[in-house]
Design a protein around this motif. Structure first.
Motif, PDB file in Angstrom:
ATOM      1  N   MET A  99       0.880  -1.172   0.029  1.00 18.89           N
ATOM      2  CA  MET A  99       0.142  -0.043  -0.167  1.00 18.89           C
ATOM      3  C   MET A  99       1.130   1.353  -0.043  1.00 18.89           C
ATOM      4  SD  MET A  99      -2.968  -1.023  -0.083  1.00 18.89           S
ATOM      5  CE  MET A  99      -4.096   0.183   0.425  1.00 18.89           C
ATOM      6  N   ASP A 100       1.983   1.024   0.960  1.00 24.62           N
ATOM      7  CA  ASP A 100       2.906   2.541   0.777  1.00 24.62           C
ATOM      8  C   ASP A 100       3.454   2.667  -0.593  1.00 24.62           C
ATOM      9  OD1 ASP A 100       2.601   2.712   3.356  1.00 24.62           O
ATOM     10  OD2 ASP A 100       4.346   1.724   4.207  1.00 24.62           O
ATOM     11  N   ALA A 101       3.981   1.636  -1.395  1.00 29.66           N
ATOM     12  CA  ALA A 101       4.257   1.891  -2.596  1.00 29.66           C
ATOM     13  C   ALA A 101       3.496   2.497  -3.569  1.00 29.66           C
ATOM     14  CB  ALA A 101       4.906   0.215  -3.119  1.00 29.66           C
ATOM     15  N   PHE A 102       2.335   1.921  -3.581  1.00 22.31           N
ATOM     16  CA  PHE A 102       1.499   2.411  -4.518  1.00 22.31           C
ATOM     17  C   PHE A 102       0.472   3.456  -4.366  1.00 22.31           C
ATOM     18  CE2 PHE A 102       2.172  -1.868  -5.874  1.00 22.31           C
ATOM     19  CZ  PHE A 102       2.139  -1.902  -7.415  1.00 22.31           C
ATOM     20  N   PHE A 103       0.383   3.893  -2.968  1.00 16.71           N
ATOM     21  CA  PHE A 103      -0.467   4.855  -2.579  1.00 16.71           C
ATOM     22  C   PHE A 103       0.318   5.957  -1.702  1.00 16.71           C
ATOM     23  CE2 PHE A 103      -3.250   1.345  -3.136  1.00 16.71           C
ATOM     24  CZ  PHE A 103      -4.139   1.692  -4.218  1.00 16.71           C
ATOM     25  N   GLY A 104       1.734   5.740  -1.353  1.00 19.15           N
ATOM     26  CA  GLY A 104       2.181   6.850  -0.843  1.00 19.15           C
ATOM     27  C   GLY A 104       1.957   6.811   0.380  1.00 19.15           C
ATOM     28  N   GLY A 105       1.543   5.669   1.257  1.00 15.09           N
ATOM     29  CA  GLY A 105       1.252   5.725   2.756  1.00 15.09           C
ATOM     30  C   GLY A 105       0.185   6.127   3.124  1.00 15.09           C
ATOM     31  N   SER A 106      -0.895   6.759   2.278  1.00 20.05           N
ATOM     32  CA  SER A 106      -1.920   7.238   2.770  1.00 20.05           C
ATOM     33  C   SER A 106      -2.993   6.305   3.254  1.00 20.05           C
ATOM     34  CB  SER A 106      -2.734   7.903   1.341  1.00 20.05           C
ATOM     35  OG  SER A 106      -3.004   6.986   0.373  1.00 20.05           O
ATOM     36  N   ALA A 107      -3.008   5.152   2.977  1.00 21.04           N
ATOM     37  CA  ALA A 107      -3.891   3.891   3.316  1.00 21.04           C
ATOM     38  C   ALA A 107      -3.619   3.628   4.851  1.00 21.04           C
ATOM     39  CB  ALA A 107      -3.688   2.747   2.520  1.00 21.04           C
ATOM     40  N   GLY A 108      -2.494   3.645   5.242  1.00 22.34           N
ATOM     41  CA  GLY A 108      -2.146   3.431   6.320  1.00 22.34           C
ATOM     42  C   GLY A 108      -2.164   4.703   7.363  1.00 22.34           C
ATOM     43  N   GLY A 109      -1.929   5.762   6.577  1.00 24.44           N
ATOM     44  CA  GLY A 109      -1.793   6.992   7.617  1.00 24.44           C
ATOM     45  C   GLY A 109      -0.500   6.959   8.328  1.00 24.44           C
ATOM     46  N   ARG A 110       0.794   6.588   7.680  1.00 28.40           N
ATOM     47  CA  ARG A 110       1.871   6.774   8.483  1.00 28.40           C
ATOM     48  C   ARG A 110       2.884   7.644   7.902  1.00 28.40           C
ATOM     49  NH1 ARG A 110       1.437   0.947   7.769  1.00 28.40           N
ATOM     50  NH2 ARG A 110       3.185   1.092   6.546  1.00 28.40           N
ATOM     51  N   GLY A 111       2.477   8.758   7.445  1.00 22.98           N
ATOM     52  CA  GLY A 111       3.351   9.726   6.820  1.00 22.98           C
ATOM     53  C   GLY A 111       4.487   9.913   7.899  1.00 22.98           C
ATOM     54  N   ARG A 112       5.435  10.450   7.653  1.00 18.52           N
ATOM     55  CA  ARG A 112       6.707  10.870   8.642  1.00 18.52           C
ATOM     56  C   ARG A 112       6.105  12.047   9.497  1.00 18.52           C
ATOM     57  NH1 ARG A 112      11.901  10.128   5.008  1.00 18.52           N
ATOM     58  NH2 ARG A 112      10.392  11.236   3.571  1.00 18.52           N
ATOM     59  N   GLY A 113       5.728  13.174   8.691  1.00 17.24           N
ATOM     60  CA  GLY A 113       5.198  14.213   9.185  1.00 17.24           C
ATOM     61  C   GLY A 113       6.276  15.225   9.192  1.00 17.24           C
ATOM     62  N   PRO A 114       6.079  16.692   9.555  1.00 17.61           N
ATOM     63  CA  PRO A 114       7.419  17.388   9.619  1.00 17.61           C
ATOM     64  C   PRO A 114       8.030  17.229  10.722  1.00 17.61           C
ATOM     65  CG  PRO A 114       5.074  18.484  10.455  1.00 17.61           C
ATOM     66  CD  PRO A 114       4.864  17.186   9.782  1.00 17.61           C
ATOM     67  N   ARG A 115       9.409  17.636  10.838  1.00 16.71           N
ATOM     68  CA  ARG A 115      10.607  17.327  11.828  1.00 16.71           C
ATOM     69  C   ARG A 115      10.641  18.778  12.612  1.00 16.71           C
ATOM     70  NH1 ARG A 115      15.356  20.186  10.761  1.00 16.71           N
ATOM     71  NH2 ARG A 115      15.421  20.851   8.866  1.00 16.71           N
ATOM     72  N   SER A 116      10.772  18.547  13.827  1.00 13.43           N
ATOM     73  CA  SER A 116      10.752  19.876  14.784  1.00 13.43           C
ATOM     74  C   SER A 116      11.898  20.803  14.409  1.00 13.43           C
ATOM     75  CB  SER A 116      10.958  19.298  16.203  1.00 13.43           C
ATOM     76  OG  SER A 116      11.154  20.286  16.790  1.00 13.43           O
ATOM     77  N   ARG A 117      11.401  22.070  14.490  1.00 18.86           N
ATOM     78  CA  ARG A 117      12.435  22.976  14.187  1.00 18.86           C
ATOM     79  C   ARG A 117      13.534  23.088  15.343  1.00 18.86           C
ATOM     80  NH1 ARG A 117      12.982  27.265  10.928  1.00 18.86           N
ATOM     81  NH2 ARG A 117      10.712  27.172  10.158  1.00 18.86           N
ATOM     82  N   VAL A 118      12.976  22.738  16.349  1.00 19.05           N
ATOM     83  CA  VAL A 118      13.727  22.525  17.754  1.00 19.05           C
ATOM     84  C   VAL A 118      14.675  21.515  17.829  1.00 19.05           C
ATOM     85  CG1 VAL A 118      13.838  22.737  20.450  1.00 19.05           C
ATOM     86  CG2 VAL A 118      12.133  24.000  18.844  1.00 19.05           C
ATOM     87  N   GLN A 119      15.917  21.583  17.926  1.00 22.00           N
ATOM     88  CA  GLN A 119      17.050  20.400  17.653  1.00 22.00           C
ATOM     89  C   GLN A 119      18.008  20.488  19.111  1.00 22.00           C
ATOM     90  OE1 GLN A 119      16.946  18.092  15.743  1.00 22.00           O
ATOM     91  NE2 GLN A 119      14.947  18.815  14.689  1.00 22.00           N
ATOM     92  N   GLY A 248      16.801  26.536  16.843  1.00 22.13           N
ATOM     93  CA  GLY A 248      15.216  26.809  17.345  1.00 22.13           C
ATOM     94  C   GLY A 248      15.227  26.929  18.729  1.00 22.13           C
ATOM     95  N   GLY A 249      16.320  27.262  19.256  1.00 24.92           N
ATOM     96  CA  GLY A 249      16.297  27.443  20.867  1.00 24.92           C
ATOM     97  C   GLY A 249      16.273  25.866  21.580  1.00 24.92           C
ATOM     98  N   GLY A 250      16.728  24.952  21.015  1.00 26.25           N
ATOM     99  CA  GLY A 250      16.626  23.572  21.735  1.00 26.25           C
ATOM    100  C   GLY A 250      17.520  23.506  22.808  1.00 26.25           C
ATOM    101  N   PRO A 251      17.611  22.502  23.559  1.00 23.64           N
ATOM    102  CA  PRO A 251      18.173  22.408  24.720  1.00 23.64           C
ATOM    103  C   PRO A 251      19.574  22.290  24.630  1.00 23.64           C
ATOM    104  CG  PRO A 251      16.916  20.363  24.365  1.00 23.64           C
ATOM    105  CD  PRO A 251      16.320  21.358  23.455  1.00 23.64           C
ATOM    106  N   ALA A 252      20.305  23.094  25.423  1.00 20.32           N
ATOM    107  CA  ALA A 252      21.823  22.938  25.381  1.00 20.32           C
ATOM    108  C   ALA A 252      22.181  21.756  25.738  1.00 20.32           C
ATOM    109  CB  ALA A 252      22.466  24.048  26.226  1.00 20.32           C
ATOM    110  N   GLY A 253      23.619  21.448  24.927  1.00 20.67           N
ATOM    111  CA  GLY A 253      24.599  20.111  25.142  1.00 20.67           C
ATOM    112  C   GLY A 253      25.149  20.599  26.533  1.00 20.67           C
TER     113      GLY A 253
END
Length: 390
Positions: A99-119, A248-253
């Motif tokens: 399903m992922d290969a043919f429909f881009g993951g829409s059937a399973g609803g498992r998109g990776r989504g945006p990554r956080s700007r805060v690192q 992005g103002g993420g926690p300091a190391g």
């Protein structure tokens, strides 16, 4: 069974062993992030790789998801972390993958989504030179460090005052865009990070004029550090949260202060033990003496030399060495001070001294040393002769 999917190797993605602890995972993620972060590497392949390591780090730092990985499953694979026995009835046959290969993951609803700007921020390292005396007593110092700190203009969000991030129009806030390719199987949909927002799902229309949208700036500041007694060359003192502030103002190391021990002119260190060489006059070695031996802390300790002391003799003063540093930073006793006795033979004698030594040699029957005999009648060459005869 030939279509059964193999779970993703999250440990391999980060380049760590399966038993890696939280600190090892963090170090591996930060090392890779410094190479692959879109801010420093615009290559699309690097962006995809960065998304992979971010996902792997997220999974392995979640106790429940990591448990599923260790059981051979994939916690992000539509409930197949339990091995396919529950949740998705088609998981054992890789139906979700098709399903992922043919429909881009829409059937399973498992998109990776945006990554956080805060690192998370990177660790920082600074080296500090200490004398042996300072290593023995410990020191308190103020260090000047140059690291990334939170931007005070925007508070870390990267936006000019009065503005805020906006959803990316290119990807619709998903952080990724899809492309359709035709193959003999039909249409194949693939996803990649959005080139406009670099996978963030949002853009900053008016970046902060101070940090240019990064949420952090370089700054020189003072940091106090206490070095405990007993530290040695190469040891590091960790100052939590004093390293680089993340994008992005993420926690300091963390900030690590590494000790560089300066070699001492008199004492040589071996762990918690100290070694010192004592040049002892020939007469003192023969007659014996009590000598004031300087200590590392500036005091003196009486050293009793027995009559007839030979060169190479070792004298150990218990508990007169360096503090033993425990892993908790506390002192647990002290090492020893080992004195190496070197008998100093005079190289220049005046006439009177020469005559006195000749008289002593005559009294001891040593005017002409005999290497074939000793007190026991067996000298060096006598033993060699006996060894050949035997």
């Amino acid at each position: 069974m030939g279509n059964q999917r193999v779970a993703r190797d999250y440990y391999g993605i980060l380049g760590v062993e399966q038993g890696a602890d939280a600190a090892e995972l963090k170090r591996a993620y930060r090392r890779l992030a410094r190479e692959l972060h879109p801010d420093v590497n615009p290559d699309p392949a690097a962006q995809e790789r960065f998304a992979e390591i971010s996902t792997a780090y997220e999974v392995l730092t979640d106790p429940e998801k990591r448990r599923i990985v260790d059981l051979g499953g994939d916690p992000l694979d539509n409930g197949r972390g339990g091995g396919g026995a529950a949740g998705d009835p088609f998981s054992a046959f890789g139906f979700g993958d098709i399903m992922d290969a043919f429909f881009g993951g829409s059937a399973g609803g498992r998109g990776r989504g945006p990554r956080s700007r805060v690192q998370p921020g990177a660790d920082a390292l600074i080296r500090m030179q200490l004398t042996l005396e300072e290593c023995a007593t410990g020191v308190q110092r103020e260090l000047t460090v140059d690291t990334a700190v939170l931007c005070t203009e925007c508070g870390g969000n990267g936006c000019a005052p009065g503005t805020s991030p906006q959803g990316c129009e290119t990807c619709g806030g998903r952080g990724e865009v899809q492309s359709v390719q035709r193959s003999f199987l039909g249409q194949v949909v693939t996803s990649r990070p959005c080139p406009t927002c670099r996978g963030l799902g949002e853009v900053i229309p008016e970046p902060c004029r101070i940090c240019a949208g990064d949420g952090r700036v370089r700054s020189r500041r003072s940091v106090g550090v206490r070095i405990p007694a007993g530290v040695a060359d190469g040891m590091r003192v960790r100052l939590a949260g004093q390293g680089e502030v993340g994008a992005g103002g993420g926690p300091a190391g963390d900030l690590y202060v590494e000790v560089e021990e300066i070699a001492h002119e008199v004492f040589e260190r071996d762990g918690a033990d100290l070694h010192v060489r004592l040049p002892l006059p020939m007469t003192a070695a023969a007659l014996g003496a009590t000598l004031p031996l300087p200590m590392l802390d500036g005091t003196t300790e009486d050293l009793h030399v027995e009559p007839g002391t030979q060169g190479g003799t070792l004298r150990t003063l218990r508990g007169k060495g360096m503090p033993r540093l425990r892993s908790t930073g506390r002192v647990d006793g002290y090492g020893d001070l080992v004195v190496h006795v070197d008998v100093a033979v005079p190289t220049r004698l005046d006439k009177e001294q020469t005559e006195l030594l000749r008289q002593l040699a005559k009294l001891r029957g040593e005017e002409q040393p005999d290497l074939t005999t000793r007190n026991n009648g067996h000298g060096l060459f006598g033993r060699l002769r006996d060894s050949f005869r035997g």
